[in-house]
Design a protein around this motif. Structure first.
Motif, short mmCIF file in Angstrom:
data_model
loop_
_atom_site.label_atom_id
_atom_site.label_comp_id
_atom_site.label_asym_id
_atom_site.label_seq_id
_atom_site.Cartn_x
_atom_site.Cartn_y
_atom_site.Cartn_z
N GLY A 125 0.81 -1.22 0.00
CA GLY A 125 0.00 0.00 0.00
C GLY A 125 0.84 1.26 0.00
N GLN A 126 1.94 1.24 0.74
CA GLN A 126 2.82 2.41 0.79
C GLN A 126 3.45 2.65 -0.58
OE1 GLN A 126 5.26 0.71 3.95
NE2 GLN A 126 4.73 2.44 5.26
N CYS A 127 3.94 1.59 -1.21
CA CYS A 127 4.58 1.73 -2.51
C CYS A 127 3.59 2.18 -3.58
CB CYS A 127 5.23 0.41 -2.93
SG CYS A 127 6.65 -0.06 -1.92
N LYS A 128 2.41 1.59 -3.54
CA LYS A 128 1.38 1.93 -4.52
C LYS A 128 0.94 3.39 -4.37
CE LYS A 128 -2.63 -0.39 -6.44
NZ LYS A 128 -3.62 -1.44 -6.25
N GLN A 129 0.77 3.82 -3.13
CA GLN A 129 0.36 5.21 -2.87
C GLN A 129 1.45 6.19 -3.29
OE1 GLN A 129 -0.58 5.96 1.24
NE2 GLN A 129 -1.73 7.81 0.75
N ARG A 130 2.69 5.87 -2.99
CA ARG A 130 3.79 6.77 -3.36
C ARG A 130 3.93 6.83 -4.88
NH1 ARG A 130 6.07 11.42 -2.11
NH2 ARG A 130 8.22 11.52 -2.82
N TRP A 131 3.80 5.68 -5.55
CA TRP A 131 3.90 5.67 -7.01
C TRP A 131 2.79 6.52 -7.62
CZ3 TRP A 131 6.92 5.47 -10.84
CH2 TRP A 131 6.39 5.42 -12.13
N ALA A 132 1.59 6.43 -7.08
CA ALA A 132 0.47 7.22 -7.61
C ALA A 132 0.79 8.71 -7.51
CB ALA A 132 -0.82 6.89 -6.85
N ARG A 133 1.39 9.11 -6.39
CA ARG A 133 1.76 10.52 -6.20
C ARG A 133 2.84 10.94 -7.19
NH1 ARG A 133 -0.18 15.09 -4.00
NH2 ARG A 133 1.50 16.44 -3.31
N ILE A 134 3.87 10.11 -7.31
CA ILE A 134 4.97 10.41 -8.25
C ILE A 134 4.43 10.49 -9.67
CG2 ILE A 134 7.03 9.43 -9.35
CD1 ILE A 134 7.79 8.30 -6.56
N ASN A 135 3.66 9.49 -10.08
CA ASN A 135 3.13 9.42 -11.43
C ASN A 135 2.26 10.65 -11.75
OD1 ASN A 135 2.49 8.28 -13.98
ND2 ASN A 135 0.69 7.29 -13.13
N ASP A 136 1.38 10.99 -10.83
CA ASP A 136 0.48 12.13 -11.03
C ASP A 136 1.26 13.43 -11.21
OD1 ASP A 136 -2.08 13.55 -10.99
OD2 ASP A 136 -1.48 14.21 -8.98
N LEU A 137 2.17 13.71 -10.29
CA LEU A 137 2.89 14.99 -10.35
C LEU A 137 3.89 15.04 -11.50
CD1 LEU A 137 3.40 15.74 -6.55
CD2 LEU A 137 1.80 16.81 -8.14
N VAL A 138 4.54 13.92 -11.80
CA VAL A 138 5.50 13.91 -12.92
C VAL A 138 4.76 14.09 -14.25
CG1 VAL A 138 7.13 12.46 -14.20
CG2 VAL A 138 7.34 12.67 -11.72
N CYS A 139 3.60 13.47 -14.40
CA CYS A 139 2.82 13.67 -15.63
C CYS A 139 2.41 15.14 -15.78
CB CYS A 139 1.58 12.78 -15.62
SG CYS A 139 1.89 11.05 -15.97
N LYS A 140 1.98 15.74 -14.69
CA LYS A 140 1.59 17.16 -14.74
C LYS A 140 2.80 18.04 -15.04
CE LYS A 140 -2.41 16.64 -11.76
NZ LYS A 140 -2.94 16.74 -10.41
N PHE A 141 3.93 17.72 -14.43
CA PHE A 141 5.13 18.52 -14.68
C PHE A 141 5.61 18.34 -16.12
CE2 PHE A 141 9.69 19.34 -14.84
CZ PHE A 141 9.69 20.65 -14.40
#
Length: 178
Positions: free
Chosen positions: A96-112
């Motif tokens: 759950g920790q890895c999945k949640q962190r990846w979702a955050r990274i993926n979301d912000l990197v895509c926006k950036f």
């Protein structure tokens, strides 16, 4: 009138929450004595890079390919992450920790990546890569209202097809035709 012995200070029973943190705090309905929730740990740059590597390696595995369900995919990512020799001596992360962190990274990197594309399109003669990066960071801040703090993740992912700049791809195509 209530006696002073029946007074319960509700503010003192609440845990503190860091409102500036980009991570989601963990809450428990149990009392602190009964709580089985582990203390929240922030992700370091090193941990982010290991997670990104684990995700990329698992998602590009030519043997398993896309013949895996989401749960199996994430189980492999977590195993890959936790088996990294760079994490020896640290507490393993859970799925759950890895999945949640990846979702955050993926979301912000895509926006950036979109902000970086825009900055590239607006690049003027004489501007270098640092100027483009500063412009992209400004665009991100103006659009999202927060500072982009995952530059390390973007630098790791930017050459992957999913996050690759469309502007850079078009520019590359133009050079091939010349």
């Amino acid at each position: 009138m209530a006696s002073s012995s029946s007074f319960v200070n509700l503010l003192a029973s609440q845990g503190s929450v860091d409102l500036d943190s980009l991570e989601t705090p963990l809450f428990s309905t149990q009392s602190p004595q009964e709580s089985s929730v582990k203390e929240r740990r922030k992700w370091s740059v090193k941990e982010d890079l290991i997670l990104i590597g684990a995700w990329l390696n698992t998602s590009k595995d030519s043997i398993v390919s896309n013949e895996q369900k989401g749960a199996a995919f994430w189980k492999r990512i977590v195993e890959n992450y936790n088996s990294s020799p760079l994490l020896v001596g640290t507490v393993p992360r859970e799925l759950g920790q890895c999945k949640q962190r990846w979702a955050r990274i993926n979301d912000l990197v895509c926006k950036f990546a979109g902000c970086y594309d825009m900055a590239l399109r607006e690049q003027r003669s004489g501007q270098n890569d640092n100027d483009v990066m500063k412009a992209a960071l400004d665009i991100f801040y103006n659009d999202k209202g927060i500072k982009f703090n995952l530059e390390h993740a973007w630098r790791e992912l930017r050459h992957d097809v999913k996050w690759c700049s469309t502007y850079m791809e078009k520019d590359k195509d133009k050079r091939k035709k010349s």
